[in-house]
Design an enzyme around this catalytic site. Structure first.
Site, PDB file in Angstrom:
ATOM      1  N   HIS A   7      -0.378   0.017  -1.068  1.00  0.00           N
ATOM      2  CA  HIS A   7      -2.337  -0.429  -0.725  1.00  0.00           C
ATOM      3  C   HIS A   7      -3.124   0.802  -1.168  1.00  0.00           C
ATOM      4  O   HIS A   7      -4.430   0.682  -1.749  1.00  0.00           O
ATOM      5  CB  HIS A   7      -1.966  -1.690  -0.096  1.00  0.00           C
ATOM      6  CG  HIS A   7      -1.029  -2.512   0.355  1.00  0.00           C
ATOM      7  ND1 HIS A   7      -0.327  -3.036   0.993  1.00  0.00           N
ATOM      8  CD2 HIS A   7      -1.635  -3.811  -0.447  1.00  0.00           C
ATOM      9  CE1 HIS A   7       0.279  -3.904   1.540  1.00  0.00           C
ATOM     10  NE2 HIS A   7      -0.574  -4.641   0.688  1.00  0.00           N
ATOM     11  N   GLY A  65      -1.608  -3.694  -8.066  1.00  0.00           N
ATOM     12  CA  GLY A  65      -0.605  -2.283  -8.705  1.00  0.00           C
ATOM     13  C   GLY A  65       0.853  -2.965  -9.315  1.00  0.00           C
ATOM     14  O   GLY A  65       1.424  -3.844  -9.644  1.00  0.00           O
ATOM     15  N   SER A 118       5.060  -5.209   1.817  1.00  0.00           N
ATOM     16  CA  SER A 118       4.752  -6.241   2.594  1.00  0.00           C
ATOM     17  C   SER A 118       6.309  -6.674   3.442  1.00  0.00           C
ATOM     18  O   SER A 118       5.925  -6.774   4.815  1.00  0.00           O
ATOM     19  CB  SER A 118       3.762  -6.874   2.926  1.00  0.00           C
ATOM     20  OG  SER A 118       2.062  -5.829   2.664  1.00  0.00           O
TER      21      SER A 118
HETATM   22  P1  AMP Z   1       0.113  -7.569  -1.263  1.00  0.00           P
HETATM   23  O1  AMP Z   1      -0.537  -7.412  -0.646  1.00  0.00           O
HETATM   24  O2  AMP Z   1       1.357  -7.534  -1.801  1.00  0.00           O
HETATM   25  O3  AMP Z   1      -0.669  -9.237  -2.302  1.00  0.00           O
HETATM   26  O4  AMP Z   1      -0.319  -6.470  -2.581  1.00  0.00           O
HETATM   27  C1  AMP Z   1      -2.028  -5.887  -2.990  1.00  0.00           C
HETATM   28  C2  AMP Z   1      -1.992  -5.646  -4.094  1.00  0.00           C
HETATM   29  O5  AMP Z   1      -1.189  -4.044  -4.660  1.00  0.00           O
HETATM   30  C3  AMP Z   1      -1.289  -5.772  -5.277  1.00  0.00           C
HETATM   31  O6  AMP Z   1      -2.115  -5.468  -6.876  1.00  0.00           O
HETATM   32  C4  AMP Z   1      -0.085  -5.285  -5.096  1.00  0.00           C
HETATM   33  O7  AMP Z   1       0.685  -4.973  -6.678  1.00  0.00           O
HETATM   34  C5  AMP Z   1       0.241  -4.040  -4.543  1.00  0.00           C
HETATM   35  N1  AMP Z   1       1.142  -3.399  -3.836  1.00  0.00           N
HETATM   36  C6  AMP Z   1       1.945  -3.645  -3.486  1.00  0.00           C
HETATM   37  N2  AMP Z   1       3.124  -3.135  -2.880  1.00  0.00           N
HETATM   38  C7  AMP Z   1       2.476  -1.727  -3.957  1.00  0.00           C
HETATM   39  C8  AMP Z   1       3.187  -0.595  -4.286  1.00  0.00           C
HETATM   40  N3  AMP Z   1       4.381  -0.186  -4.092  1.00  0.00           N
HETATM   41  N4  AMP Z   1       2.661   0.606  -4.821  1.00  0.00           N
HETATM   42  C9  AMP Z   1       1.646   0.025  -5.514  1.00  0.00           C
HETATM   43  N5  AMP Z   1       0.725  -1.076  -5.517  1.00  0.00           N
HETATM   44  C10 AMP Z   1       1.718  -1.956  -4.452  1.00  0.00           C
END
Ligand code: AMP
Length: 288
Positions: free
Chosen positions: A46, A155, A194
């Site tokens: 993130h 991401g 997460s």
């Molecule tokens: P989330 O909190 O899982 O909904 O993720 C929020 C944003 O962070 C989304 O755009 C995900 O694709 C991105 N994201 C989650 N994990 C990663 C990672 N390991 N590398 C890059 N971006 C990530």
């Protein structure tokens, strides 16, 4: 306006009025604005998006909202880690505002609208989480319309989600630039997530091999093996690691996520996987 601006802490907006007031003040000083949508439990993945988008915009809003509508009833909505104080600390010096509404603010009594896409939402995740992308598309549209940023960043970890959001923004003429950020990985290559906190030590060890199998499978197709043979072998290796269930291991057109009819990539391709180990469902992807 009830923003906490008393310390060096990142101020938090809980509703649209406070969010829009902050964004309007930045607009008035001529600043550009970026939005980083998240569900919190922030990790380096993130934070890399925050750092990347900070190079493209003057002000950065990070939204933290565990969106109930993108979880199916049997999924981990109530168990999903919620760590707002730690998240806020990680964003100090990086974000200008945290937008953290509650569910009643996002979905008040009588809320009736869903954005659902055909095509790119249908394969892969769409087969296993049929209501997921409607939840994602709807909440992302709402977050963008609330913040009205110049740029929103997502991401590549959630590759299909990134393609869905690009499609939605193009189809609905939403005036925002969508940026993708590279996948951040642990030392052994496990994509940061997460949900990795759910893994037991033994599961964590196996999980670290998933990216290795992806890489090997992609390499064998790049050197001429047909997709079906390579992914069948890859699937066997994943199950041999101790994964309980493989939802999919596929090589698809990187943008449309359509399958390749002649079993060989004929356009830029991506390998994508979803597999369950214990109570954790992991996804990953990389270019072929
Ligand atoms: P989330 O909190 O899982 O909904 O993720 C929020 C944003 O962070 C989304 O755009 C995900 O694709 C991105 N994201 C989650 N994990 C990663 C990672 N390991 N590398 C890059 N971006 C990530």
């Amino acid at each position: 306006m009830s923003l906490d601006t008393t310390s060096h802490k990142v101020p938090v907006a809980r509703n649209t009025a406070d969010l829009r007031a902050a964004v309007a003040a930045w607009r008035a000083e001529g600043s550009t604005v970026a939005l980083v949508p998240t569900m919190g439990a922030l990790h380096e993945g993130h934070l890399s998006l925050v750092d990347l988008v900070r190079t493209k915009a003057d002000r950065v809003v990070v939204s933290i909202f565990v969106n109930p509508t993108q979880f199916a009833p049997h999924e981990d909505f109530s168990a999903y880690p919620r760590t707002e104080a730690a998240d806020a600390a990680k964003l100090e010096g990086k974000a200008d505002l945290i937008f953290a509404p509650d569910a009643a603010d996002m979905y008040p009594e009588g809320f009736s609208t869903t954005i659902s896409l055909t095509g790119v939402t249908e394969p892969l995740e769409g087969q296993f989480r049929p209501t997921h992308f409607a939840g994602v598309a709807t909440v992302v549209a709402k977050l963008i319309l609330r913040a009205m940023p110049d740029i929103a960043i997502f991401g590549e970890k959630d590759w299909q989600q990134l393609m869905v959001i690009r499609r939605m923004v193009a189809d609905l003429d939403i005036p925002v630039e969508i940026l993708g950020g590279p996948i951040m990985r642990e030392a052994d290559g496990l994509a940061m997530s997460s949900r990795n906190v759910y893994l037991t030590p033994a599961e964590r060890k196996a999980a670290g091999k998933l990216n290795v199998i992806l890489k090997e499978t992609a390499a064998s197709v790049s050197s001429g093996r047909i997709i079906s043979d390579a992914t069948r072998d890859g699937a066997e290796k994943i199950l041999a690691l101790g994964f309980d269930k493989l939802d999919y291991l596929e090589i698809r057109d990187a943008a449309s996520l359509a399958a390749f009819p002649d079993d060989r990539p004929t356009s830029p391709a991506r390998i994508l996987v979803a597999a369950k180990i214990g109570r954790t469902r992991l996804i990953d992807n990389m270019p072929v």
